[in-house]
Design an enzyme around this catalytic site. Structure first.
Site, PDB file in Angstrom:
ATOM      1  N   LYS A 116       0.814  -1.198   0.000  1.00  0.00           N
ATOM      2  CA  LYS A 116       0.000   0.000   0.000  1.00  0.00           C
ATOM      3  C   LYS A 116       0.850   1.252   0.000  1.00  0.00           C
ATOM      4  CE  LYS A 116      -2.952  -2.520   3.173  1.00  0.00           C
ATOM      5  NZ  LYS A 116      -3.153  -2.723   4.610  1.00  0.00           N
ATOM      6  N   GLY A 117       2.105   1.117   0.387  1.00  0.00           N
ATOM      7  CA  GLY A 117       2.953   2.281   0.627  1.00  0.00           C
ATOM      8  C   GLY A 117       3.166   3.199  -0.568  1.00  0.00           C
ATOM      9  N   GLU A 133       7.856   2.062  -6.550  1.00  0.00           N
ATOM     10  CA  GLU A 133       8.021   1.623  -5.156  1.00  0.00           C
ATOM     11  C   GLU A 133       8.163   2.824  -4.227  1.00  0.00           C
ATOM     12  OE1 GLU A 133       7.782  -0.436  -2.956  1.00  0.00           O
ATOM     13  OE2 GLU A 133       8.526  -2.438  -3.420  1.00  0.00           O
ATOM     14  N   ASP A 134       7.715   2.655  -3.004  1.00  0.00           N
ATOM     15  CA  ASP A 134       7.870   3.719  -2.009  1.00  0.00           C
ATOM     16  C   ASP A 134       9.304   3.813  -1.519  1.00  0.00           C
ATOM     17  OD1 ASP A 134       7.724   1.242  -0.751  1.00  0.00           O
ATOM     18  OD2 ASP A 134       6.156   1.795   0.671  1.00  0.00           O
ATOM     19  N   ASP A 138      14.717  -0.807   0.940  1.00  0.00           N
ATOM     20  CA  ASP A 138      15.440  -0.921   2.208  1.00  0.00           C
ATOM     21  C   ASP A 138      16.490  -2.027   2.033  1.00  0.00           C
ATOM     22  OD1 ASP A 138      15.973  -0.554   4.924  1.00  0.00           O
ATOM     23  OD2 ASP A 138      14.326  -1.794   5.594  1.00  0.00           O
ATOM     24  N   LYS A 164      17.272   3.538   0.909  1.00  0.00           N
ATOM     25  CA  LYS A 164      18.085   3.456   2.131  1.00  0.00           C
ATOM     26  C   LYS A 164      19.259   2.526   1.839  1.00  0.00           C
ATOM     27  CE  LYS A 164      14.770   2.965   5.612  1.00  0.00           C
ATOM     28  NZ  LYS A 164      14.319   2.285   6.844  1.00  0.00           N
ATOM     29  N   PHE A 189      13.945   4.680  10.381  1.00  0.00           N
ATOM     30  CA  PHE A 189      12.606   4.226  10.004  1.00  0.00           C
ATOM     31  C   PHE A 189      11.719   5.444   9.806  1.00  0.00           C
ATOM     32  CE2 PHE A 189       8.398   2.428  10.434  1.00  0.00           C
ATOM     33  CZ  PHE A 189       8.523   1.308   9.628  1.00  0.00           C
ATOM     34  N   VAL A 190      11.169   5.570   8.619  1.00  0.00           N
ATOM     35  CA  VAL A 190      10.401   6.778   8.285  1.00  0.00           C
ATOM     36  C   VAL A 190       8.930   6.452   8.038  1.00  0.00           C
ATOM     37  CG1 VAL A 190      12.364   8.067   7.372  1.00  0.00           C
ATOM     38  CG2 VAL A 190      11.076   6.565   5.835  1.00  0.00           C
ATOM     39  N   ASP A 222       4.053   3.528   6.506  1.00  0.00           N
ATOM     40  CA  ASP A 222       3.358   3.341   7.781  1.00  0.00           C
ATOM     41  C   ASP A 222       4.257   2.819   8.881  1.00  0.00           C
ATOM     42  OD1 ASP A 222       3.650   0.659   6.591  1.00  0.00           O
ATOM     43  OD2 ASP A 222       2.389   0.004   8.256  1.00  0.00           O
ATOM     44  N   ARG A 274       0.228   6.751   7.237  1.00  0.00           N
ATOM     45  CA  ARG A 274       0.357   6.803   5.771  1.00  0.00           C
ATOM     46  C   ARG A 274      -0.150   8.129   5.210  1.00  0.00           C
ATOM     47  NH1 ARG A 274       1.501   1.562   3.999  1.00  0.00           N
ATOM     48  NH2 ARG A 274       0.517  -0.146   5.118  1.00  0.00           N
TER      49      ARG A 274
HETATM   50  P1  IMP Z   1      12.844  -4.280   1.740  1.00  0.00           P
HETATM   51  O1  IMP Z   1      12.363  -5.610   1.233  1.00  0.00           O
HETATM   52  O2  IMP Z   1      13.664  -4.434   2.999  1.00  0.00           O
HETATM   53  O3  IMP Z   1      13.548  -3.447   0.707  1.00  0.00           O
HETATM   54  O4  IMP Z   1      11.569  -3.524   2.267  1.00  0.00           O
HETATM   55  C1  IMP Z   1      10.724  -2.831   1.460  1.00  0.00           C
HETATM   56  C2  IMP Z   1       9.420  -2.549   2.173  1.00  0.00           C
HETATM   57  O5  IMP Z   1       9.580  -2.444   3.599  1.00  0.00           O
HETATM   58  C3  IMP Z   1       8.899  -1.207   1.729  1.00  0.00           C
HETATM   59  O6  IMP Z   1       8.109  -1.321   0.571  1.00  0.00           O
HETATM   60  C4  IMP Z   1       8.120  -0.750   2.950  1.00  0.00           C
HETATM   61  O7  IMP Z   1       6.808  -1.279   2.916  1.00  0.00           O
HETATM   62  C5  IMP Z   1       8.862  -1.357   4.118  1.00  0.00           C
HETATM   63  N1  IMP Z   1       9.811  -0.379   4.697  1.00  0.00           N
HETATM   64  C6  IMP Z   1      11.157  -0.397   4.621  1.00  0.00           C
HETATM   65  N2  IMP Z   1      11.706   0.643   5.277  1.00  0.00           N
HETATM   66  C7  IMP Z   1      10.669   1.353   5.779  1.00  0.00           C
HETATM   67  C8  IMP Z   1      10.586   2.581   6.532  1.00  0.00           C
HETATM   68  O8  IMP Z   1      11.568   3.248   6.901  1.00  0.00           O
HETATM   69  N3  IMP Z   1       9.331   2.984   6.844  1.00  0.00           N
HETATM   70  C9  IMP Z   1       8.198   2.301   6.484  1.00  0.00           C
HETATM   71  N4  IMP Z   1       8.234   1.174   5.767  1.00  0.00           N
HETATM   72  C10 IMP Z   1       9.462   0.696   5.411  1.00  0.00           C
END
Ligand code: IMP
Length: 186
Positions: free
Chosen positions: A48-49, A105-106, A109, A137, A158-159, A165, A171
């Site tokens: 949803k992000g 993508e939002d 990470d 990040k 963490f944002v 969210d 959100r």
């Molecule tokens: P990844 O698989 O670790 O790259 O995570 C990606 C997903 O984790 C993103 O699409 C977000 O939904 C969530 N996420 C990662 N970092 C944050 C953050 O700082 N705030 C909120 N959601 C996050």
């Protein structure tokens, strides 16, 4: 989790203002429109992000676009850490074979979610597949990824806000900010 009546007061620091985000989204939209000129693009948003980013970005793109939505959830992780195990909750509604696809993508990470998604979507034989992420990040990356369009690189914090969210809340903030530690306490 303690959510105050005023969500904004749970935020310790505004990392990106509404104005900064709007300017960057306009810039990304212009770049994408130029680089895909003469083509038709399928934007795949990851719910949803990415919802606010997708809604704003698509209106800054001037070439014809189709949109599709996927929803994925990672499981086995914690409230602020993804595990890399990805489950598809909602799949594409139309085939992407032979199409130019841009994943919207939002935040990237660890990169595990996107890595999974790229492999999954490549299996559907698009003509091309690229990625546009509002936030990156890089400090936490666990897999090597090529991200074609990045809005902002942010520090390892963490944002929340602008779609992102904590526990499904925050959100709807119009900016991206870092939460006060008290907001994490249950
Ligand atoms: P990844 O698989 O670790 O790259 O995570 C990606 C997903 O984790 C993103 O699409 C977000 O939904 C969530 N996420 C990662 N970092 C944050 C953050 O700082 N705030 C909120 N959601 C996050």
């Amino acid at each position: 989790m303690n959510v105050s009546a005023d969500l904004v007061s749970d935020v310790a620091e505004v990392l990106l203002s509404e104005e900064q985000i709007a300017a960057k989204v306009a810039e990304l939209g212009a770049r994408i429109s130029k680089e895909y000129e003469g083509r038709e693009l399928t934007l795949v948003s990851v719910l949803k992000g990415s919802l606010p980013f997708m809604a704003d970005l698509m209106r800054r793109i001037t070439i014809p676009v189709r949109i599709d939505l996927m929803e994925v959830s990672s499981y086995g992780g914690t409230a602020t850490e993804s595990s890399g195990l990805v489950r598809i909750l909602k799949d594409l509604s139309a085939p992407i074979e032979g199409r130019d696809v841009l994943i919207v993508e939002d935040i990237i990470d660890t990169g595990l979610t996107l890595n999974y998604l790229m492999r999954y979507l490549r299996g559907k034989n698009p003509r091309s597949i690229r990625v546009c992420a509002l936030l990156d990040k890089p400090a936490r990356r666990l897999v090597e990824l090529d991200i074609d369009y990045i809005g902002f690189e942010i520090p390892d914090e963490f944002v929340v806000g602008y779609g992102l969210d904590f526990g499904e809340i925050y959100r709807n903030l119009r900016f991206v900010g870092v939460l006060r530690p008290e907001a994490y306490e249950s």
